[in-house]
Design an enzyme around this catalytic site. Structure first.
Site, PDB file in Angstrom:
ATOM      1  N   LYS A 123     -22.643   6.899 -29.766  1.00  0.00           N
ATOM      2  CA  LYS A 123     -23.584   6.177 -30.625  1.00  0.00           C
ATOM      3  C   LYS A 123     -23.237   4.696 -30.750  1.00  0.00           C
ATOM      4  CE  LYS A 123     -25.689   9.797 -33.243  1.00  0.00           C
ATOM      5  NZ  LYS A 123     -26.192  10.271 -34.510  1.00  0.00           N
ATOM      6  N   LYS A 134     -28.303  14.447 -24.080  1.00  0.00           N
ATOM      7  CA  LYS A 134     -28.925  15.456 -24.947  1.00  0.00           C
ATOM      8  C   LYS A 134     -30.208  14.909 -25.583  1.00  0.00           C
ATOM      9  CE  LYS A 134     -27.220  15.201 -29.672  1.00  0.00           C
ATOM     10  NZ  LYS A 134     -28.520  15.378 -30.335  1.00  0.00           N
ATOM     11  N   LYS A 166     -32.929  12.777 -31.916  1.00  0.00           N
ATOM     12  CA  LYS A 166     -33.894  12.073 -32.770  1.00  0.00           C
ATOM     13  C   LYS A 166     -33.806  10.583 -32.529  1.00  0.00           C
ATOM     14  CE  LYS A 166     -32.906  14.842 -36.741  1.00  0.00           C
ATOM     15  NZ  LYS A 166     -31.492  14.548 -36.806  1.00  0.00           N
TER      16      LYS A 166
HETATM   17  P1  ATP Z   1     -29.344  11.845 -34.160  1.00  0.00           P
HETATM   18  O1  ATP Z   1     -29.801  11.368 -32.816  1.00  0.00           O
HETATM   19  O2  ATP Z   1     -29.788  10.986 -35.303  1.00  0.00           O
HETATM   20  O3  ATP Z   1     -27.857  12.160 -34.206  1.00  0.00           O
HETATM   21  P2  ATP Z   1     -29.884  14.599 -33.595  1.00  0.00           P
HETATM   22  O4  ATP Z   1     -31.104  14.899 -32.837  1.00  0.00           O
HETATM   23  O5  ATP Z   1     -28.593  14.603 -32.839  1.00  0.00           O
HETATM   24  O6  ATP Z   1     -30.101  13.239 -34.384  1.00  0.00           O
HETATM   25  P3  ATP Z   1     -28.626  15.820 -35.878  1.00  0.00           P
HETATM   26  O7  ATP Z   1     -29.228  15.697 -37.232  1.00  0.00           O
HETATM   27  O8  ATP Z   1     -27.486  14.923 -35.541  1.00  0.00           O
HETATM   28  O9  ATP Z   1     -29.793  15.648 -34.786  1.00  0.00           O
HETATM   29  O10 ATP Z   1     -28.181  17.332 -35.638  1.00  0.00           O
HETATM   30  C1  ATP Z   1     -28.744  18.411 -36.394  1.00  0.00           C
HETATM   31  C2  ATP Z   1     -28.412  19.737 -35.733  1.00  0.00           C
HETATM   32  O11 ATP Z   1     -29.150  19.865 -34.508  1.00  0.00           O
HETATM   33  C3  ATP Z   1     -26.941  19.897 -35.360  1.00  0.00           C
HETATM   34  O12 ATP Z   1     -26.575  21.251 -35.568  1.00  0.00           O
HETATM   35  C4  ATP Z   1     -26.914  19.576 -33.881  1.00  0.00           C
HETATM   36  O13 ATP Z   1     -25.835  20.201 -33.215  1.00  0.00           O
HETATM   37  C5  ATP Z   1     -28.256  20.145 -33.451  1.00  0.00           C
HETATM   38  N1  ATP Z   1     -28.750  19.447 -32.262  1.00  0.00           N
HETATM   39  C6  ATP Z   1     -29.039  18.135 -32.155  1.00  0.00           C
HETATM   40  N2  ATP Z   1     -29.485  17.846 -30.941  1.00  0.00           N
HETATM   41  C7  ATP Z   1     -29.471  19.017 -30.241  1.00  0.00           C
HETATM   42  C8  ATP Z   1     -29.823  19.365 -28.910  1.00  0.00           C
HETATM   43  N3  ATP Z   1     -30.272  18.452 -28.063  1.00  0.00           N
HETATM   44  N4  ATP Z   1     -29.680  20.671 -28.527  1.00  0.00           N
HETATM   45  C9  ATP Z   1     -29.233  21.615 -29.403  1.00  0.00           C
HETATM   46  N5  ATP Z   1     -28.874  21.338 -30.667  1.00  0.00           N
HETATM   47  C10 ATP Z   1     -28.995  20.049 -31.086  1.00  0.00           C
HETATM   48 MG    MG Z   2     -26.812  13.993 -33.809  1.00  0.00          MG
END
Ligand code: ATP
Ligand code: MG
Length: 348
Positions: free
Chosen positions: A127, A210, A213
């Site tokens: 990040k 991955k 968001k």
């Molecule tokens: P950000 O980019 O702001 O970090 P994010 O998409 O990674 O957002 P988080 O809020 O950080 O989402 O993660 C919430 C949950 O979703 C966590 O349990 C994380 O492991 C899961 N998660 C996030 N992205 C993925 C993905 N691509 N595949 C499976 N699980 C995911």
């Molecule tokens: Mg995340």
């Protein structure tokens, strides 16, 4: 969830099995959040284990968020939890900043965690990127707050996507060091629970990244609120290779984009990669992608419809989060009090 939830490992004997997990209101919920987290939270709740789910707004502000967007994203995330099957009466559902004990315990853990441990965290490296000097101190300290989120409830199981495994392992290191340094067995050793065919859903544009968001490209992810046409268009444009689908899982080696789409299909259909390849092996993506779109729309449409419905009554969402926070504090307040006593902080 595994049988492990009913039978805690020896290190956690004496602790009631309890599930904790969180999601950041840092943007739009996507398919990775659904398959890696939300769908599995609903499954855990149905197994009758006490479950605590949190909108981790204090984590979201480790990178700048527009205040109005953050407010809206927090409520929409709450709607996403409920529409995915989390019952706020059965589970505890709230936003992190309403329970100040998270931040209080995080400070204690900032004093337990070592710089060397934090320096190994890959999420910070990903990040902060090349501009680490300009990243916030909060982004660096994020894993200590996450440890506090989990341990303030003495949670024993943490259902997460693969990307959060390292942070849950750090949580165990923090719990172990705290227990060792203060000669206590106050904190459990939480287990990451990472299961299913889609524990790491990848970007639709780049099979080595991955789905997130915070990815600036909206085409990289399927948002839970995307309509049927948008979902179909994103899947149609998803990066693939020119070959047909293989007939077994080994044939996906070295084909990250193909593997990703097959994993998504398997997870959405509650099936396995082998079963999906048994059905689609030998077919071209031009045949597989429309089937995948149909399945994704079929699974996500009822959730996004319900989310839109819930978002018409944000006052009700706020009331749910308020009640959830009060219930969370009933667990968190005695834990922070005892932690302060163990550490030697004077209070009444
Ligand atoms: P950000 O980019 O702001 O970090 P994010 O998409 O990674 O957002 P988080 O809020 O950080 O989402 O993660 C919430 C949950 O979703 C966590 O349990 C994380 O492991 C899961 N998660 C996030 N992205 C993925 C993905 N691509 N595949 C499976 N699980 C995911
Ligand atoms: Mg995340």
């Amino acid at each position: 969830m595994t049988e492990g939830v009913q039978t805690p490992p020896a290190a956690n004997a004496g602790f009631t099995p309890r599930v904790f997990s969180g999601i950041q209101p840092s943007g739009q919920l996507h398919l990775g959040n659904y398959l890696g987290a939300l769908k599995r939270f609903a499954d855990a709740q149905e197994r009758g284990v006490q479950s605590i789910y949190c909108m981790v707004d204090l984590h979201a502000i480790t990178v700048w968020q527009d205040p109005a967007d953050l407010r809206n994203a927090t409520r929409e995330l709450a709607a996403g939890f409920i529409a995915s099957g989390i019952d706020p009466e059965k589970s505890i559902l709230f936003n992190q900043s309403q329970v100040p004990e998270h931040a209080q315990l995080a400070w204690i853990f900032n004093c337990v965690a070592r710089l060397g441990w934090m320096n190994r965290m890959t999420q910070f490296k990903d990040k902060a990127g090349k501009n680490a000097e300009k990243a916030s101190l909060g982004l660096y300290a994020y894993p200590a707050l996450m440890a506090a989120d989990i341990l303030i409830y003495h949670a024993t199981h943490v259902p997460v996507g693969e990307d959060q495994k390292q942070h849950v392992e750090l949580t165990r290191d923090i719990a172990a060091k705290f227990n060792h340094d203060y000669g206590t067995d106050f904190f459990p050793m939480p287990e990451p629970v990472i299961e299913g065919a889609a524990t790491r859903v990848m970007s639709l544009r780049d099979g080595s990244k991955k789905m997130s968001k915070s990815d600036p490209s909206d085409a990289s992810r399927i948002n839970m609120t995307d309509d049927a046409d948008t979902i179909a268009a994103k899947i149609r444009k998803a990066k693939t290779d020119p070959d047909a689908l293989p007939s077994d899982a080994k044939g996906l080696d070295g084909r990250p984009e193909a593997r990703n789409l097959v994993n998504i299909y398997a997870a959405l259909s509650d099936s396995t990669v082998d079963a999906v390849l048994h059905e689609f092996g030998g077919q071209q993506f031009s045949a597989f992608k429309p089937k995948l779109s149909e399945l994704a729309v079929d699974r996500l449409a009822p959730i996004s419809t319900e989310m839109a419905h819930l978002m018409q009554h944000t006052d009700e969402i706020d009331a749910i989060l308020g009640r959830g926070a009060a219930r969370a504090r009933e667990i968190a307040t005695p834990v922070i009090k005892q932690t302060y006593e163990i550490v030697g902080l004077v209070g009444s």
